[in-house]
Design a protein around this motif. Structure first.
Motif, PDB file in Angstrom:
ATOM      1  N   LEU A 142     -69.528 -16.108 136.516  1.00 18.69           N
ATOM      2  CA  LEU A 142     -68.157 -16.615 136.553  1.00 18.69           C
ATOM      3  C   LEU A 142     -67.917 -17.458 135.308  1.00 18.69           C
ATOM      4  CD1 LEU A 142     -68.024 -17.738 140.308  1.00 18.69           C
ATOM      5  CD2 LEU A 142     -67.247 -15.562 139.322  1.00 18.69           C
ATOM      6  N   GLY A 145     -64.419 -14.442 132.131  1.00 16.72           N
ATOM      7  CA  GLY A 145     -64.153 -13.318 133.019  1.00 16.72           C
ATOM      8  C   GLY A 145     -65.163 -13.334 134.148  1.00 16.72           C
ATOM      9  N   ILE A 146     -65.367 -12.191 134.773  1.00 18.93           N
ATOM     10  CA  ILE A 146     -66.409 -12.037 135.784  1.00 18.93           C
ATOM     11  C   ILE A 146     -67.314 -10.901 135.335  1.00 18.93           C
ATOM     12  CG2 ILE A 146     -66.969 -11.481 138.180  1.00 18.93           C
ATOM     13  CD1 ILE A 146     -64.266 -12.577 139.011  1.00 18.93           C
ATOM     14  N   GLY A 163     -65.869  -7.095 137.621  1.00 19.14           N
ATOM     15  CA  GLY A 163     -64.847  -8.124 137.452  1.00 19.14           C
ATOM     16  C   GLY A 163     -63.463  -7.535 137.261  1.00 19.14           C
ATOM     17  N   GLU A 173     -60.728 -10.574 137.781  1.00 16.78           N
ATOM     18  CA  GLU A 173     -61.158 -11.726 136.999  1.00 16.78           C
ATOM     19  C   GLU A 173     -59.990 -12.578 136.520  1.00 16.78           C
ATOM     20  OE1 GLU A 173     -63.526 -10.233 133.815  1.00 16.78           O
ATOM     21  OE2 GLU A 173     -61.824  -9.855 132.485  1.00 16.78           O
ATOM     22  N   ALA A 177     -61.892 -15.678 138.074  1.00 18.45           N
ATOM     23  CA  ALA A 177     -62.864 -16.202 137.115  1.00 18.45           C
ATOM     24  C   ALA A 177     -62.746 -17.720 137.005  1.00 18.45           C
ATOM     25  CB  ALA A 177     -62.663 -15.555 135.747  1.00 18.45           C
TER      26      ALA A 177
END
Length: 260
Positions: A142, A145-146, A163, A173, A177
């Motif tokens: 995290l 973004g993811i 994500g 995300e 995120a």
């Protein structure tokens, strides 16, 4: 087969390429730890393929005692059979570049290139929070973004990019995120509601045996992980910023033992 068993002992070199810095260190594959102090230099700007490859080659040359060791490089992109298919926080000229051939030529030795989240996830499975866990392990990072890494019984399923799942009409995300928490000035409980929706969706798709949460915000895991209600155990990552280098080294060593 567990990831650690795939790498065995010995040493390998890991390089972690990021948008702002490039880091390298030799890795003790039995211990899953650095065998010497990590070296970091600024990522060249613009971060073109030629410029980054030259820096990576220079970093590798700083460890002459490991001149014959396998080399793994993480890169912030989808890496498909050694080719960069995207470019996150690096020059867009990387898209379509054969990163594996480029780095190998610059270094004068074989180099294995992997997505940065995949490398970190693999390291967590081999030596971190998911060590000894069989079945399906999902590691997420995290941050801006993811990032995601999916490992099934010790085998990495590359480039999952989870994500970017669409949830509620949005790229996941963009809402869940850590950058979204900061952007929208969310409390931990408010952010946890978004994470709940994301992780519930992911576990319904994958039915993982364990979810590991990394990224810088994982240092504050006690503020949000206990607020999640999932059927899947969810735990913070352990290797933190070392994970990319360790994972890249492990994957390079595994590839060296099983040539593609």
């Amino acid at each position: 087969m567990a990831p650690a068993a795939a790498t065995g002992g010995g040493f390998a070199l890991g390089v972690d390429v990021g948008g702002s810095g490039i880091k390298a260190a030799p890795v003790d594959l039995a211990a899953g730890a650095f065998a010497a102090e990590r070296v970091r230099v600024e990522t060249p700007q613009p971060s073109t393929p030629a410029a980054v490859a030259a820096v990576v080659a220079d970093l590798l040359a700083r460890f002459p005692e490991h001149a014959d060791a396998p080399v793994g490089v993480t890169f912030p992109a989808v890496i498909q059979h050694g080719i960069a298919r995207s470019a996150a926080n690096v020059d867009r000229s990387w898209i379509g570049t054969d990163a594996e051939s480029l780095f190998s030529e610059a270094a004068g030795r074989p180099v294995v290139v992997v997505n940065d989240a995949d490398a970190a996830g693999y390291a967590e499975t081999a030596f971190g929070a998911a060590k000894g866990v069989h079945g399906v392990v999902l590691v997420t990072t995290l941050g801006t973004g993811i990032g995601s890494a999916l490992v099934v019984d010790g085998t990495l399923v590359p480039n999952t990019e989870l994500g970017h799942l669409e949830i509620g009409g949005h790229d996941a995300e963009k809402k869940a995120a850590d950058s979204a928490r900061e952007r929208d000035d969310l409390s931990w409980s408010q952010w946890a509601k978004r994470l709940q929706r994301y992780y519930s969706h992911v576990e319904d798709l994958l039915w993982p045996d364990l979810i590991v949460v990394g990224g810088g915000v994982s240092k504050k895991h006690e503020k949000f992980l206990p607020l999640l209600d999932l059927r899947t155990p969810i735990v913070p990552a352990q290797l933190r910023n070392d994970a990319g280098i360790i994972g890249a080294a492990c994957l390079a060593a595994a590839a060296a033992r099983s040539p593609r």
